[in-house]
Design a protein around this motif. Sequence first.
Motif, PDB file in Angstrom:
ATOM      1  N   CYS A  38       0.690  -1.158  -0.007  1.00  0.00           N
ATOM      2  CA  CYS A  38      -0.069  -0.080  -0.045  1.00  0.00           C
ATOM      3  C   CYS A  38       0.955   1.315  -0.011  1.00  0.00           C
ATOM      4  CB  CYS A  38      -0.932  -0.249   1.188  1.00  0.00           C
ATOM      5  SG  CYS A  38      -1.975   1.479   1.228  1.00  0.00           S
ATOM      6  N   LYS A  55      -7.565   1.672  -2.862  1.00  0.00           N
ATOM      7  CA  LYS A  55      -8.308   0.530  -3.185  1.00  0.00           C
ATOM      8  C   LYS A  55      -7.659  -0.848  -2.667  1.00  0.00           C
ATOM      9  CE  LYS A  55     -10.517   2.470  -7.429  1.00  0.00           C
ATOM     10  NZ  LYS A  55     -10.308   2.501  -8.836  1.00  0.00           N
ATOM     11  N   HIS A  56      -6.248  -0.938  -2.739  1.00  0.00           N
ATOM     12  CA  HIS A  56      -5.686  -1.640  -2.261  1.00  0.00           C
ATOM     13  C   HIS A  56      -5.786  -2.125  -0.724  1.00  0.00           C
ATOM     14  CE1 HIS A  56      -2.098  -4.623  -2.369  1.00  0.00           C
ATOM     15  NE2 HIS A  56      -1.755  -3.957  -1.076  1.00  0.00           N
ATOM     16  N   ARG A  59      -9.432  -3.412   0.079  1.00  0.00           N
ATOM     17  CA  ARG A  59      -9.400  -4.762  -0.270  1.00  0.00           C
ATOM     18  C   ARG A  59      -8.927  -5.655   0.536  1.00  0.00           C
ATOM     19  NH1 ARG A  59      -7.672  -3.877  -6.773  1.00  0.00           N
ATOM     20  NH2 ARG A  59      -9.773  -3.334  -7.747  1.00  0.00           N
ATOM     21  N   PHE A  60      -7.731  -5.348   1.027  1.00  0.00           N
ATOM     22  CA  PHE A  60      -6.737  -6.404   1.955  1.00  0.00           C
ATOM     23  C   PHE A  60      -7.737  -6.429   3.119  1.00  0.00           C
ATOM     24  CE2 PHE A  60      -3.766  -6.924   5.330  1.00  0.00           C
ATOM     25  CZ  PHE A  60      -3.466  -8.136   5.022  1.00  0.00           C
ATOM     26  N   ALA A  62     -11.061  -6.162   3.552  1.00  0.00           N
ATOM     27  CA  ALA A  62     -11.994  -7.120   3.641  1.00  0.00           C
ATOM     28  C   ALA A  62     -11.529  -8.718   3.389  1.00  0.00           C
ATOM     29  CB  ALA A  62     -12.629  -6.599   2.345  1.00  0.00           C
ATOM     30  N   CYS A  63     -10.122  -8.628   2.634  1.00  0.00           N
ATOM     31  CA  CYS A  63      -9.611  -9.966   2.840  1.00  0.00           C
ATOM     32  C   CYS A  63      -9.273 -10.621   3.909  1.00  0.00           C
ATOM     33  CB  CYS A  63      -8.678 -10.040   1.530  1.00  0.00           C
ATOM     34  SG  CYS A  63      -9.131  -9.855  -0.085  1.00  0.00           S
ATOM     35  N   TYR A 350      -0.937  -4.131  -7.343  1.00  0.00           N
ATOM     36  CA  TYR A 350      -2.130  -3.980  -7.503  1.00  0.00           C
ATOM     37  C   TYR A 350      -2.940  -4.736  -8.160  1.00  0.00           C
ATOM     38  CZ  TYR A 350      -6.273  -1.069  -8.331  1.00  0.00           C
ATOM     39  OH  TYR A 350      -7.662  -0.457  -8.552  1.00  0.00           O
ATOM     40  N   GLY A 352      -7.393  -7.080  -7.679  1.00  0.00           N
ATOM     41  CA  GLY A 352      -8.251  -7.465  -6.456  1.00  0.00           C
ATOM     42  C   GLY A 352      -8.286  -9.146  -6.677  1.00  0.00           C
ATOM     43  N   THR A 353      -8.203  -9.749  -8.014  1.00  0.00           N
ATOM     44  CA  THR A 353      -8.238 -10.969  -8.224  1.00  0.00           C
ATOM     45  C   THR A 353      -7.424 -11.967  -7.521  1.00  0.00           C
ATOM     46  OG1 THR A 353      -9.394 -10.422 -10.182  1.00  0.00           O
ATOM     47  CG2 THR A 353      -8.895 -12.775  -9.935  1.00  0.00           C
ATOM     48  N   VAL A 356      -7.500 -11.621  -3.626  1.00  0.00           N
ATOM     49  CA  VAL A 356      -8.655 -12.525  -3.038  1.00  0.00           C
ATOM     50  C   VAL A 356      -8.338 -14.206  -2.965  1.00  0.00           C
ATOM     51  CG1 VAL A 356     -10.973 -13.433  -3.561  1.00  0.00           C
ATOM     52  CG2 VAL A 356     -10.479 -10.984  -3.718  1.00  0.00           C
TER      53      VAL A 356
END
Length: 383
Positions: A38, A55-56, A59-60, A62-63, A350, A352-353, A356
């Motif tokens: 980040c 966004k990174h 996302r992290f 949430a992960c 960077y 998301g896929t 996850v």
Amino acid sequence: MTASALTRPGERDRLPVKLTQIDWRFVGLLCVIAGIGCAMLYSVAGESWEPWAIKHLIRFGACVVMLLVLAMMDPRYWFRMAWPVYGIGLLLLVAVEVAGDTRMGATRWLEIGPFSFQPSEIMKIGVVLALARYYHGATAQEARLHWKLIFPVLIIGAPFLLVAHQPDLGTAMLIGLTGAAIMFLAGLDWKVIAGVTIPALIAIPGYVMFGMHGYQRDRVLTFLSPESDPSGTGYHITQSKIALGSGGLLGKGYGLGSQSQLEFLPEKQTDFIFAAVSEEFGFVGSVTILLCYIGVVLIALRIASLSHSHFGRLASAGVTATFALYVLINAAMVMGLAPVVGVPMPLMSYGGTVMVTVMIGFGLVMSTRVHRYAELPKGHGLF
């Protein structure tokens, strides 16, 4: 004594006890790596949270929550989901062939409404689960040298060929090498390993010249001699090496990397973020990050070794192998020791896929630790 040793089997299923079984050192290392990622995304964007760093970070976060939820899942659920996840992933790869979205000459994505994703990422988990499920019920002889080895070969080969055809050589390599690692850990005979490896090595030059797409062939040939076209096909590797070398021992300083700040370094937020780290923090910073990755791998392998079930051991080791291959291939690619194949640095790059997928895999690893005394049903893993 551990909490598990002091509690009766029924009490181990309680949520407070399960939470005490989480390896928080492991979670902490993941947070450190993602935090560095980040910070670097903030730096290479000109010290701005947009468009990547914020966004990174979200996302992290949430992960991490997802990892902790998955860690609470009984391994029996992972065991039962193995074939369905593999089957769904395979069908989605076929769907990519029929109706996939083409970008930059490659058909790798499926679009469902506003969402776009790569089914090949699902197969990284699917192959690990399917192989662990198969070998859980296989005998030592079947794992060592037996005609039934055709089943794990097909489990690996089908998604490997579909992903390679997209084309996505990097992901295909990850699937193939992860599958091979699981087969080796399951007890594959050295004769089989040698019998496959030697012909494969002999066939590589022919595949490079006649089996690859033109741009893939250019990448391999450029890897062998990047100086032959420094402003064309060799541009990525050349600029990456400049960034690595200019960082020296301690680096130029945070936010002062000229290669990334002045837009010389391509894909600085994804495939070449490790080069940006090396420029700003030098050799010391690069080694520190690699040590964090090594720590994650060693802890995960330790967790795998503690599982009482063969499925848990192989599934956790397979996830760890995928993660280690991500790091190894990306670092080698950035340093010019491997062709540019589009493999990101996990949790730092960077995207998301991939994040996850990695965190789902580590949710499985942590589930193995929390439920390491769980006994899974025997019987042949395929039927």
